[in-house]
Design a protein around this motif. Structure first.
Motif, PDB file in Angstrom:
ATOM      1  N   GLN A  27       0.886  -1.254   0.065  1.00  0.00           N
ATOM      2  CA  GLN A  27      -0.680   0.434  -0.123  1.00  0.00           C
ATOM      3  C   GLN A  27       0.820   1.192  -0.154  1.00  0.00           C
ATOM      4  O   GLN A  27       0.831   2.247  -0.432  1.00  0.00           O
ATOM      5  N   ILE A  28       2.123   0.985   1.117  1.00  0.00           N
ATOM      6  CA  ILE A  28       2.503   2.176   1.124  1.00  0.00           C
ATOM      7  C   ILE A  28       3.294   2.875  -0.493  1.00  0.00           C
ATOM      8  O   ILE A  28       3.406   3.804  -1.281  1.00  0.00           O
ATOM      9  N   LEU A  29       3.610   1.499  -1.510  1.00  0.00           N
ATOM     10  CA  LEU A  29       4.399   1.955  -2.545  1.00  0.00           C
ATOM     11  C   LEU A  29       3.528   2.081  -3.628  1.00  0.00           C
ATOM     12  O   LEU A  29       3.099   3.041  -5.025  1.00  0.00           O
ATOM     13  N   ALA A  30       2.402   1.144  -3.664  1.00  0.00           N
ATOM     14  CA  ALA A  30       1.666   2.002  -4.896  1.00  0.00           C
ATOM     15  C   ALA A  30       1.207   3.637  -4.150  1.00  0.00           C
ATOM     16  O   ALA A  30       0.633   4.771  -4.850  1.00  0.00           O
ATOM     17  N   LEU A  37       5.713  10.444  -6.457  1.00  0.00           N
ATOM     18  CA  LEU A  37       7.317  10.944  -5.650  1.00  0.00           C
ATOM     19  C   LEU A  37       8.067  10.025  -6.089  1.00  0.00           C
ATOM     20  O   LEU A  37       8.211   9.465  -6.403  1.00  0.00           O
ATOM     21  N   GLY A  38       9.467  10.750  -5.842  1.00  0.00           N
ATOM     22  CA  GLY A  38      10.912  10.557  -6.365  1.00  0.00           C
ATOM     23  C   GLY A  38      11.729  10.138  -5.190  1.00  0.00           C
ATOM     24  O   GLY A  38      11.126  11.103  -4.030  1.00  0.00           O
ATOM     25  N   PRO A  39      12.807  10.431  -5.372  1.00  0.00           N
ATOM     26  CA  PRO A  39      14.101   9.670  -4.890  1.00  0.00           C
ATOM     27  C   PRO A  39      13.703  11.629  -3.785  1.00  0.00           C
ATOM     28  O   PRO A  39      14.061  12.875  -4.459  1.00  0.00           O
ATOM     29  N   GLY A  40      14.297  11.913  -2.594  1.00  0.00           N
ATOM     30  CA  GLY A  40      14.430  12.988  -1.823  1.00  0.00           C
ATOM     31  C   GLY A  40      13.198  13.746  -0.946  1.00  0.00           C
ATOM     32  O   GLY A  40      12.622  14.192  -0.267  1.00  0.00           O
ATOM     33  N   ASP A  41      11.583  12.609  -1.433  1.00  0.00           N
ATOM     34  CA  ASP A  41       9.993  13.246  -1.370  1.00  0.00           C
ATOM     35  C   ASP A  41       9.779  12.405   0.008  1.00  0.00           C
ATOM     36  O   ASP A  41      10.380  11.359   0.514  1.00  0.00           O
ATOM     37  N   HIS A  42       9.282  13.718   1.022  1.00  0.00           N
ATOM     38  CA  HIS A  42       8.961  12.272   1.878  1.00  0.00           C
ATOM     39  C   HIS A  42       7.950  11.401   2.273  1.00  0.00           C
ATOM     40  O   HIS A  42       6.771  12.203   1.517  1.00  0.00           O
ATOM     41  N   GLY A  71      16.362  -0.692   1.055  1.00  0.00           N
ATOM     42  CA  GLY A  71      17.205   0.232   0.534  1.00  0.00           C
ATOM     43  C   GLY A  71      15.844   0.947  -0.324  1.00  0.00           C
ATOM     44  O   GLY A  71      16.563   1.700  -1.132  1.00  0.00           O
ATOM     45  N   VAL A  72      14.426   0.958   0.023  1.00  0.00           N
ATOM     46  CA  VAL A  72      14.040   2.067  -0.584  1.00  0.00           C
ATOM     47  C   VAL A  72      13.336   3.229   0.243  1.00  0.00           C
ATOM     48  O   VAL A  72      13.500   4.337  -1.062  1.00  0.00           O
ATOM     49  N   HIS A  85      14.496   5.060  -3.474  1.00  0.00           N
ATOM     50  CA  HIS A  85      14.097   5.420  -4.770  1.00  0.00           C
ATOM     51  C   HIS A  85      13.038   4.412  -5.338  1.00  0.00           C
ATOM     52  O   HIS A  85      12.154   4.188  -4.333  1.00  0.00           O
ATOM     53  N   ARG A  86      12.259   4.303  -6.246  1.00  0.00           N
ATOM     54  CA  ARG A  86      10.810   4.073  -7.071  1.00  0.00           C
ATOM     55  C   ARG A  86      11.178   2.401  -6.872  1.00  0.00           C
ATOM     56  O   ARG A  86      10.508   2.135  -8.396  1.00  0.00           O
TER      57      ARG A  86
END
Length: 238
Positions: A27-30, A37-42, A71-72, A85-86
């Protein structure tokens, strides 16, 4: 007849019910995908995420720790979870299962190497070694007092023990598995109440090394590895 017998002999593997933390990870990845969201986003704050997902913060923490180990995301005290990373959901679940499968071997390696290192450290430690061990304990204590998990202090402590053992071969072996040990460190310190228990366990190891009690240091380290290896990802409960 042969076909019929073959059909009778066929068995099916039991369907594994996804653990709750795996469902939360999906669900979080969805959410990450939907929000682009991209690298650096909260990610949203833990309290907000837990409320939206309808779970306790302790349960959510398991999913966040798993994502951090893979490492996500990067979780820092005071800043929350930051996307590194996504990846796709399928990729993360595959890596999670591979990680879970190698955890017992990581624990086995730590039990073999670090118990011996603790005994050697007790026999060979110098005053300078003891100062580094004490400094590591202070760093971990400070991190925990500030609300963190004490990961840096934990790392410094085990590095100080390795250095005090004065064994170049064992030191190289520990360096070889360092990245894998980091996985178990993150998972262990992500368990509720674990940072405090780990710090107390470290102090028992340090006391034995200070007394030059090799047998006591080995025993204390063995008990410590057993304790920190008790992680949610190896349990069948949800």
């Amino acid at each position: 007849m042969v076909v019929a017998e073959a059909k009778k002999a066929r068995t099916f593997a039991k369907v594994q019910r996804p653990r709750l933390y795996e469902q939360l990870m999906q669900q979080i990845l969805a959410f990450v995908e939907e929000e682009q969201l991209g690298p650096g986003d909260h990610l949203p704050a833990e309290r907000e995420l837990a409320e939206q997902l309808g779970v306790s913060r302790a349960t959510l923490a398991q999913a966040l720790v798993a994502l951090e180990v893979l490492g996500v995301i990067d979780v820092q005290h005071g800043t929350g979870a930051v996307l590194v990373h996504r990846p796709s959901v399928a990729t993360v679940l595959r890596e999670l299962r591979e990680h879970k499968n190698r955890l017992p071997e990581i624990v086995e390696a730590r039990s073999t190497l670090e118990v011996k290192l603790a005994a050697l450290a007790a026999e060979r430690r110098t005053d300078a070694d003891l100062r580094k061990i004490d400094q590591a304990l202070e760093v971990m204590d400070s991190e925990i007092s500030d609300g963190g998990r004490g990961a840096r202090g934990d790392e410094l402590f085990h590095e100080a023990i390795t250095a005090a053992a004065n064994s170049s071969v064992l030191e190289k072996l520990m360096a070889f598995i360092a990245e894998m040990v980091l996985e178990t460190r993150l998972e262990s310190l992500g368990q509720p109440g674990r940072p405090e228990r780990s710090l107390e366990s470290h102090r028992k190891i340090a006391d034995a090394i200070r007394r030059q009690d090799a047998q006591g240091a080995a025993k204390a380290m063995g008990e410590h590895i057993d304790m920190v290896s008790d992680v949610a990802l190896l349990k069948e409960g949800r």
